[in-house]
Design a protein around this motif. Structure first.
Motif, PDB file in Angstrom:
ATOM      1  N   THR A  83       0.723  -1.431  -0.041  1.00  0.00           N
ATOM      2  CA  THR A  83       0.144  -0.187   0.081  1.00  0.00           C
ATOM      3  C   THR A  83       0.935   1.177   0.055  1.00  0.00           C
ATOM      4  O   THR A  83       1.644   1.325   0.873  1.00  0.00           O
ATOM      5  N   GLY A  84       0.677   2.012  -0.852  1.00  0.00           N
ATOM      6  CA  GLY A  84       1.472   3.268  -1.106  1.00  0.00           C
ATOM      7  C   GLY A  84       2.910   2.824  -2.025  1.00  0.00           C
ATOM      8  O   GLY A  84       2.913   1.980  -2.619  1.00  0.00           O
ATOM      9  N   GLY A  85       3.759   3.804  -1.721  1.00  0.00           N
ATOM     10  CA  GLY A  85       5.004   3.760  -2.589  1.00  0.00           C
ATOM     11  C   GLY A  85       5.009   4.678  -3.795  1.00  0.00           C
ATOM     12  O   GLY A  85       3.770   4.860  -4.354  1.00  0.00           O
ATOM     13  N   THR A  86       6.214   4.822  -4.397  1.00  0.00           N
ATOM     14  CA  THR A  86       5.781   5.524  -5.704  1.00  0.00           C
ATOM     15  C   THR A  86       6.213   4.335  -6.853  1.00  0.00           C
ATOM     16  O   THR A  86       5.017   3.673  -7.004  1.00  0.00           O
ATOM     17  N   ASN A  87       7.001   3.950  -7.260  1.00  0.00           N
ATOM     18  CA  ASN A  87       7.276   2.852  -8.110  1.00  0.00           C
ATOM     19  C   ASN A  87       7.267   1.519  -7.327  1.00  0.00           C
ATOM     20  O   ASN A  87       8.235   1.311  -6.466  1.00  0.00           O
ATOM     21  N   VAL A  88       6.123   0.603  -7.666  1.00  0.00           N
ATOM     22  CA  VAL A  88       5.897  -0.587  -6.919  1.00  0.00           C
ATOM     23  C   VAL A  88       6.397  -1.981  -8.118  1.00  0.00           C
ATOM     24  O   VAL A  88       5.666  -1.806  -9.026  1.00  0.00           O
ATOM     25  N   THR A  89       7.296  -2.650  -7.620  1.00  0.00           N
ATOM     26  CA  THR A  89       7.596  -3.910  -8.591  1.00  0.00           C
ATOM     27  C   THR A  89       7.308  -4.920  -7.475  1.00  0.00           C
ATOM     28  O   THR A  89       8.142  -5.289  -6.560  1.00  0.00           O
ATOM     29  N   VAL A  90       6.601  -5.988  -8.101  1.00  0.00           N
ATOM     30  CA  VAL A  90       6.364  -7.191  -7.175  1.00  0.00           C
ATOM     31  C   VAL A  90       6.469  -8.255  -8.113  1.00  0.00           C
ATOM     32  O   VAL A  90       5.866  -8.609  -9.459  1.00  0.00           O
ATOM     33  N   THR A  91       7.372  -9.341  -7.713  1.00  0.00           N
ATOM     34  CA  THR A  91       7.564 -10.456  -8.721  1.00  0.00           C
ATOM     35  C   THR A  91       7.222 -11.645  -7.654  1.00  0.00           C
ATOM     36  O   THR A  91       7.960 -11.807  -6.594  1.00  0.00           O
ATOM     37  N   SER A  92       6.466 -12.553  -8.195  1.00  0.00           N
ATOM     38  CA  SER A  92       6.120 -13.735  -7.291  1.00  0.00           C
ATOM     39  C   SER A  92       6.369 -14.962  -8.317  1.00  0.00           C
ATOM     40  O   SER A  92       5.509 -15.127  -9.368  1.00  0.00           O
ATOM     41  N   THR A  93       6.822 -16.157  -7.833  1.00  0.00           N
ATOM     42  CA  THR A  93       6.983 -17.466  -8.454  1.00  0.00           C
ATOM     43  C   THR A  93       6.479 -18.189  -7.422  1.00  0.00           C
ATOM     44  O   THR A  93       6.877 -18.705  -6.431  1.00  0.00           O
ATOM     45  N   ALA A  94       5.676 -19.050  -8.084  1.00  0.00           N
ATOM     46  CA  ALA A  94       4.812 -20.377  -7.342  1.00  0.00           C
ATOM     47  C   ALA A  94       4.997 -21.820  -8.422  1.00  0.00           C
ATOM     48  O   ALA A  94       4.704 -21.668  -9.607  1.00  0.00           O
ATOM     49  N   ALA A  95       5.341 -22.951  -7.469  1.00  0.00           N
ATOM     50  CA  ALA A  95       5.315 -23.957  -8.031  1.00  0.00           C
ATOM     51  C   ALA A  95       4.055 -24.949  -7.515  1.00  0.00           C
ATOM     52  O   ALA A  95       3.667 -25.928  -8.444  1.00  0.00           O
ATOM     53  N   THR A  96       3.768 -24.730  -6.344  1.00  0.00           N
ATOM     54  CA  THR A  96       2.528 -25.640  -5.880  1.00  0.00           C
ATOM     55  C   THR A  96       1.353 -24.871  -5.553  1.00  0.00           C
ATOM     56  O   THR A  96       0.129 -25.369  -5.407  1.00  0.00           O
ATOM     57  N   LYS A  97       1.443 -23.486  -5.115  1.00  0.00           N
ATOM     58  CA  LYS A  97       0.209 -22.872  -4.760  1.00  0.00           C
ATOM     59  C   LYS A  97       0.734 -21.297  -4.976  1.00  0.00           C
ATOM     60  O   LYS A  97       1.987 -21.018  -4.610  1.00  0.00           O
ATOM     61  N   SER A  98      -0.266 -20.189  -5.268  1.00  0.00           N
ATOM     62  CA  SER A  98       0.237 -18.954  -5.522  1.00  0.00           C
ATOM     63  C   SER A  98      -1.089 -18.362  -4.662  1.00  0.00           C
ATOM     64  O   SER A  98      -2.359 -18.644  -4.619  1.00  0.00           O
ATOM     65  N   ALA A  99      -0.454 -17.287  -3.799  1.00  0.00           N
ATOM     66  CA  ALA A  99      -1.710 -16.289  -3.087  1.00  0.00           C
ATOM     67  C   ALA A  99      -1.856 -14.988  -3.756  1.00  0.00           C
ATOM     68  O   ALA A  99      -1.435 -14.656  -4.907  1.00  0.00           O
ATOM     69  N   ALA A 100      -2.899 -14.211  -3.088  1.00  0.00           N
ATOM     70  CA  ALA A 100      -2.805 -13.054  -3.825  1.00  0.00           C
ATOM     71  C   ALA A 100      -1.922 -11.739  -3.762  1.00  0.00           C
ATOM     72  O   ALA A 100      -1.156 -11.962  -2.804  1.00  0.00           O
ATOM     73  N   ILE A 101      -1.857 -11.062  -4.748  1.00  0.00           N
ATOM     74  CA  ILE A 101      -1.127 -10.033  -4.782  1.00  0.00           C
ATOM     75  C   ILE A 101      -1.692  -8.634  -4.993  1.00  0.00           C
ATOM     76  O   ILE A 101      -2.550  -8.600  -5.979  1.00  0.00           O
ATOM     77  N   ASP A 102      -1.603  -7.630  -3.893  1.00  0.00           N
ATOM     78  CA  ASP A 102      -2.400  -6.417  -4.326  1.00  0.00           C
ATOM     79  C   ASP A 102      -1.379  -5.404  -4.086  1.00  0.00           C
ATOM     80  O   ASP A 102      -0.512  -5.230  -3.309  1.00  0.00           O
ATOM     81  N   ALA A 103      -1.409  -4.284  -5.048  1.00  0.00           N
ATOM     82  CA  ALA A 103      -0.682  -3.106  -5.021  1.00  0.00           C
ATOM     83  C   ALA A 103      -1.605  -2.003  -5.176  1.00  0.00           C
ATOM     84  O   ALA A 103      -2.166  -1.823  -6.117  1.00  0.00           O
TER      85      ALA A 103
END
Length: 187
Positions: A74-94
């Motif tokens: 929540t917030g910030g200027t430039n936001v970069t999120v990288t997520s890698t999953a092999a068995t399960k993946s959860a939510a990503i909120d920016a």
């Protein structure tokens, strides 16, 4: 304090000052939480570990490499999120970034079990780029389980000029090396 580095911990709960750059890696517990700071870089490599970042004045980078739990920035200027999953993946909120938002979700399946991508939600940002890469590389002959991309939502603010969503899929079936033919001979 101008730099706050956490390189070994179980659960992390840190608060940085407005001019403090915060970096977190090496946490082994269930959560990483960063409140405040000038710039923040978080690396999560623990199964089901949640990452929450809020109140940041500058850039935010989150990299989750091992089936992380939910990631929320929540917030910030430039936001970069990288997520890698092999068995399960959860939510990503920016949410509520004032600069560019870039989210990359890599779903890497071996085909032995279904893999469902977590939902991706962005709000705000001057530009938004969301990349979802769904890859299935079969490790055995009958490995053909599904990789499913989760819901993707990008909500513009009055400062958002572009939203780009890329969903890529790659499937590689199992193959064995060719065997040379054995010819019977009689003497």
């Amino acid at each position: 304090v101008t730099n706050l580095n956490v390189t070994q911990a179980k659960n992390v709960d840190v608060t940085g000052g407005a001019t403090t750059a915060v970096a977190v890696s090496g946490a082994t517990g269930a959560k990483i939480e960063v409140k405040g700071g000038s710039d923040v870089a978080v690396t999560s490599a623990t199964l089901d570990q949640t990452v929450t970042v809020s109140g940041i004045k500058g850039a935010v980078t989150v990299s989750a490499t091992t089936d992380a739990g939910a990631i929320k920035v929540t917030g910030g200027t430039n936001v970069t999120v990288t997520s890698t999953a092999a068995t399960k993946s959860a939510a990503i909120d920016a949410i509520d970034a004032t600069g560019a938002i870039v989210v990359t979700q890599n779903l890497n399946s071996d085909g032995k079990a279904d893999l469902a991508g977590g939902a991706i939600t962005t709000k705000g940002g001057t530009s938004v780029t969301i990349n979802v890469n769904a890859t299935s590389t079969a490790k055995e002959a009958l490995a053909d389980k599904a990789v499913t991309i989760g819901a993707v939502s990008a909500t513009a603010s009055d400062k958002t000029t572009a939203i780009t969503i890329n969903q890529n899929d790659t499937v590689t079936t199992f193959s064995t090396a060719a065997k040379a033919a054995v010819v019977a001979t009689e003497t």
